[in-house]
Design a protein around this motif. Structure first.
Motif, PDB file in Angstrom:
ATOM      1  N   ALA A 250     147.676  50.896  40.245  1.00 17.30           N
ATOM      2  CA  ALA A 250     149.066  50.433  40.274  1.00 17.30           C
ATOM      3  C   ALA A 250     149.329  49.483  39.105  1.00 17.30           C
ATOM      4  N   ILE A 251     148.353  48.648  38.789  1.00 12.52           N
ATOM      5  CA  ILE A 251     148.484  47.751  37.633  1.00 12.52           C
ATOM      6  C   ILE A 251     148.494  48.554  36.335  1.00 12.52           C
ATOM      7  N   PHE A 252     147.568  49.510  36.213  1.00 12.51           N
ATOM      8  CA  PHE A 252     147.502  50.319  34.994  1.00 12.51           C
ATOM      9  C   PHE A 252     148.791  51.114  34.785  1.00 12.51           C
ATOM     10  N   VAL A 253     149.310  51.683  35.866  1.00 11.22           N
ATOM     11  CA  VAL A 253     150.552  52.457  35.762  1.00 11.22           C
ATOM     12  C   VAL A 253     151.705  51.558  35.343  1.00 11.22           C
ATOM     13  N   ASP A 254     151.768  50.363  35.902  1.00 10.62           N
ATOM     14  CA  ASP A 254     152.856  49.448  35.562  1.00 10.62           C
ATOM     15  C   ASP A 254     152.769  48.986  34.108  1.00 10.62           C
ATOM     16  N   LYS A 255     151.565  48.851  33.592  1.00  6.21           N
ATOM     17  CA  LYS A 255     151.382  48.394  32.213  1.00  6.21           C
ATOM     18  C   LYS A 255     151.629  49.496  31.187  1.00  6.21           C
ATOM     19  N   THR A 256     151.635  50.745  31.622  1.00  7.06           N
ATOM     20  CA  THR A 256     151.867  51.855  30.697  1.00  7.06           C
ATOM     21  C   THR A 256     153.360  51.979  30.430  1.00  7.06           C
TER      22      THR A 256
ATOM     23  N   ILE B 172     155.818  55.584  30.633  1.00  2.47           N
ATOM     24  CA  ILE B 172     156.012  56.311  31.892  1.00  2.47           C
ATOM     25  C   ILE B 172     157.379  55.954  32.453  1.00  2.47           C
ATOM     26  N   ASN B 173     158.108  56.955  32.877  1.00  3.58           N
ATOM     27  CA  ASN B 173     159.427  56.747  33.464  1.00  3.58           C
ATOM     28  C   ASN B 173     159.330  55.838  34.684  1.00  3.58           C
ATOM     29  N   PRO B 174     160.277  54.890  34.856  1.00  3.36           N
ATOM     30  CA  PRO B 174     160.219  53.980  36.016  1.00  3.36           C
ATOM     31  C   PRO B 174     160.165  54.703  37.359  1.00  3.36           C
ATOM     32  N   ILE B 175     160.902  55.805  37.476  1.00  8.68           N
ATOM     33  CA  ILE B 175     160.867  56.563  38.729  1.00  8.68           C
ATOM     34  C   ILE B 175     159.486  57.167  38.944  1.00  8.68           C
ATOM     35  N   ALA B 176     158.895  57.666  37.863  1.00 13.14           N
ATOM     36  CA  ALA B 176     157.550  58.235  37.962  1.00 13.14           C
ATOM     37  C   ALA B 176     156.527  57.156  38.304  1.00 13.14           C
ATOM     38  N   LYS B 177     156.718  55.958  37.761  1.00 14.81           N
ATOM     39  CA  LYS B 177     155.811  54.855  38.082  1.00 14.81           C
ATOM     40  C   LYS B 177     155.820  54.561  39.575  1.00 14.81           C
ATOM     41  N   SER B 178     157.023  54.455  40.129  1.00 16.21           N
ATOM     42  CA  SER B 178     157.144  54.165  41.556  1.00 16.21           C
ATOM     43  C   SER B 178     156.556  55.290  42.400  1.00 16.21           C
ATOM     44  N   SER B 179     156.833  56.532  42.018  1.00 14.23           N
ATOM     45  CA  SER B 179     156.341  57.678  42.786  1.00 14.23           C
ATOM     46  C   SER B 179     154.821  57.771  42.737  1.00 14.23           C
ATOM     47  N   LEU B 180     154.249  57.553  41.553  1.00 11.78           N
ATOM     48  CA  LEU B 180     152.792  57.605  41.421  1.00 11.78           C
ATOM     49  C   LEU B 180     152.126  56.504  42.241  1.00 11.78           C
ATOM     50  N   THR B 181     152.725  55.322  42.228  1.00 15.03           N
ATOM     51  CA  THR B 181     152.158  54.217  42.997  1.00 15.03           C
ATOM     52  C   THR B 181     152.249  54.487  44.491  1.00 15.03           C
ATOM     53  N   GLN B 182     153.373  55.057  44.919  1.00  9.89           N
ATOM     54  CA  GLN B 182     153.507  55.432  46.327  1.00  9.89           C
ATOM     55  C   GLN B 182     152.465  56.480  46.706  1.00  9.89           C
ATOM     56  N   LEU B 183     152.216  57.413  45.802  1.00 15.95           N
ATOM     57  CA  LEU B 183     151.216  58.446  46.066  1.00 15.95           C
ATOM     58  C   LEU B 183     149.827  57.829  46.206  1.00 15.95           C
ATOM     59  N   LEU B 184     149.514  56.855  45.366  1.00 16.43           N
ATOM     60  CA  LEU B 184     148.231  56.159  45.469  1.00 16.43           C
ATOM     61  C   LEU B 184     148.105  55.456  46.822  1.00 16.43           C
ATOM     62  N   GLY B 185     149.196  54.835  47.258  1.00 15.30           N
ATOM     63  CA  GLY B 185     149.181  54.197  48.574  1.00 15.30           C
ATOM     64  C   GLY B 185     148.994  55.203  49.692  1.00 15.30           C
ATOM     65  N   ALA B 186     149.626  56.367  49.549  1.00 16.14           N
ATOM     66  CA  ALA B 186     149.471  57.419  50.561  1.00 16.14           C
ATOM     67  C   ALA B 186     148.032  57.913  50.618  1.00 16.14           C
ATOM     68  N   VAL B 187     147.382  58.011  49.462  1.00 17.97           N
ATOM     69  CA  VAL B 187     145.976  58.422  49.434  1.00 17.97           C
ATOM     70  C   VAL B 187     145.108  57.411  50.185  1.00 17.97           C
ATOM     71  N   ALA B 188     145.409  56.124  50.002  1.00 24.10           N
ATOM     72  CA  ALA B 188     144.642  55.081  50.694  1.00 24.10           C
ATOM     73  C   ALA B 188     144.802  55.191  52.207  1.00 24.10           C
ATOM     74  N   PHE B 189     146.032  55.395  52.664  1.00 28.94           N
ATOM     75  CA  PHE B 189     146.252  55.531  54.107  1.00 28.94           C
ATOM     76  C   PHE B 189     145.659  56.833  54.638  1.00 28.94           C
ATOM     77  N   ALA B 190     145.706  57.899  53.836  1.00 27.67           N
ATOM     78  CA  ALA B 190     145.106  59.163  54.261  1.00 27.67           C
ATOM     79  C   ALA B 190     143.592  59.021  54.402  1.00 27.67           C
ATOM     80  N   GLN B 191     142.983  58.318  53.469  1.00 28.04           N
ATOM     81  CA  GLN B 191     141.547  58.059  53.561  1.00 28.04           C
ATOM     82  C   GLN B 191     141.217  57.249  54.812  1.00 28.04           C
ATOM     83  N   GLN B 192     142.033  56.245  55.078  1.00 29.77           N
ATOM     84  CA  GLN B 192     141.827  55.408  56.257  1.00 29.77           C
ATOM     85  C   GLN B 192     141.956  56.230  57.535  1.00 29.77           C
ATOM     86  N   LEU B 193     142.968  57.081  57.597  1.00 25.15           N
ATOM     87  CA  LEU B 193     143.169  57.924  58.778  1.00 25.15           C
ATOM     88  C   LEU B 193     142.010  58.899  58.954  1.00 25.15           C
TER      89      LEU B 193
END
Length: 321
Positions: free
Chosen positions: A107-113, A116-137
């Motif tokens: 999320a930090i690396f994506v924000d520093k790039t 990258i389009n701001p919408i894409a930044k938010s979507s990619l970060t949300q996807l990373l969060g979803a991966v974390a919750f999917a792993q937890q589940l």
């Protein structure tokens, strides 16, 4: 995990994160109700990446506790280099923490790039969060710990909160302007943290063990066992009741916080209804000449110039004035 501290500490971290998100989402929506856009994380004025860095620090501490500090030998491996059965859950828990660490780091690396389009930044970060919750589940659903006992019932109910976290995070990609999606996700994270803390106290505090059950040491871990099927059924029912009470508490806290923050930060908007203006009459014109005149204007200019069209976009009060 597997101990009181191992559940209470991450539970407290989830609660702190959820309250931080609840505060910011509600404040942002109260200030800008018409242009609200959700964020996967929130920067601070002193240090932009404080939230993400804290997630990385907490995840690192969790991994260290599971793999190096917690085990008696300060490593989770057997003498032949294999993973013993009593340390399988350590690797499962550390994998969850590692996934959250990965989320925060990228999320930090994506924000520093910058390219990258701001919408894409938010979507990619949300996807990373979803991966974390999917792993937890995934890991809690296939947990190496007991699935049939009292602890298994706690884990089963915990998965319901994780499912909501995962679903709302994925929905946040497609609906970034939905306040309810962000609000629900924050509440589900809050609930997950609260339930982890409840698990820690209820499973590893002898005075809180249900009647007919006891703490038994199995493969180096303390596990709650019950003396009969009746006692086990009663213990699981108590877990379900506790889950319901916790849900009520989170709902009250979430709605209470929302109402307080909206009252403090929200805009004062006055709404008027048609009934309020029921005694006031509008006359569009009584003679046919006005109608014919509008028809003639419509033919010349392509659109009638009545005061109704001229006033388009204004409220009732504006038209009257």
């Amino acid at each position: 995990m597997g101990t009181l501290v191992g559940h209470v500490a991450p539970g407290f971290a989830f609660i702190a994160l959820a309250l931080w998100h609840l505060f910011n989402h509600v404040k942002l929506h109260a200030i800008n109700p018409n242009s609200y856009t959700s964020f996967p994380w929130f920067p601070t004025s002193k240090f932009r990446y404080l939230e993400l860095v804290l997630i990385m620090v907490c995840s690192s501490i969790s991994i260290s506790m599971e793999l190096f500090i917690g085990p008696a030998k300060h490593h989770p491996f057997d003498t032949d280099g294999t993973i013993p059965s009593n340390h399988l859950h350590n690797f499962e828990h550390s994998a969850i923490s590692a996934t959250f660490f990965t989320y925060a780091a990228f999320a930090i690396f994506v924000d520093k790039t910058s390219n990258i389009n701001p919408i894409a930044k938010s979507s990619l970060t949300q996807l990373l969060g979803a991966v974390a919750f999917a792993q937890q589940l995934f890991l809690f659903h296939l947990h190496s710990a007991d699935h049939m006992g009292v602890e298994g019932q706690y884990h089963l109910l915990l998965q319901s909160a994780i499912v909501v976290c995962l679903a709302t995070t994925l929905m946040g990609i497609g609906y970034p302007k939905s306040f309810l999606v962000s609000f629900t996700r924050s509440l589900s994270i809050l609930y997950q943290g609260l339930w982890l803390m409840v698990m820690g106290y209820m499973l590893w505090t002898p005075g809180l063990i249900p009647k007919g059950c006891f703490i038994n040491l199995e493969e180096g871990h303390q596990v709650v066992r019950c003396s009969s099927d009746t006692a086990l059924h009663r213990a699981k029912s108590l877990v379900n009741i506790g889950f319901s009470w916790a849900l009520i508490c989170v709902t009250i806290l979430g709605m209470g916080l929302y109402l307080v923050l909206v009252k403090f930060y929200g805009e004062k908007v006055e709404y008027s209804t048609l009934a309020h203006h029921g005694d006031e009459k509008f006359e569009l014109g009584d003679n046919d000449d006005d109608v014919e005149l509008q028809k003639g204007q419509s033919k010349l200019h392509g659109e009638p110039k009545s005061f109704i069209h001229m006033g388009k976009g204004y409220g009732v009060m504006d038209i009257e004035r």
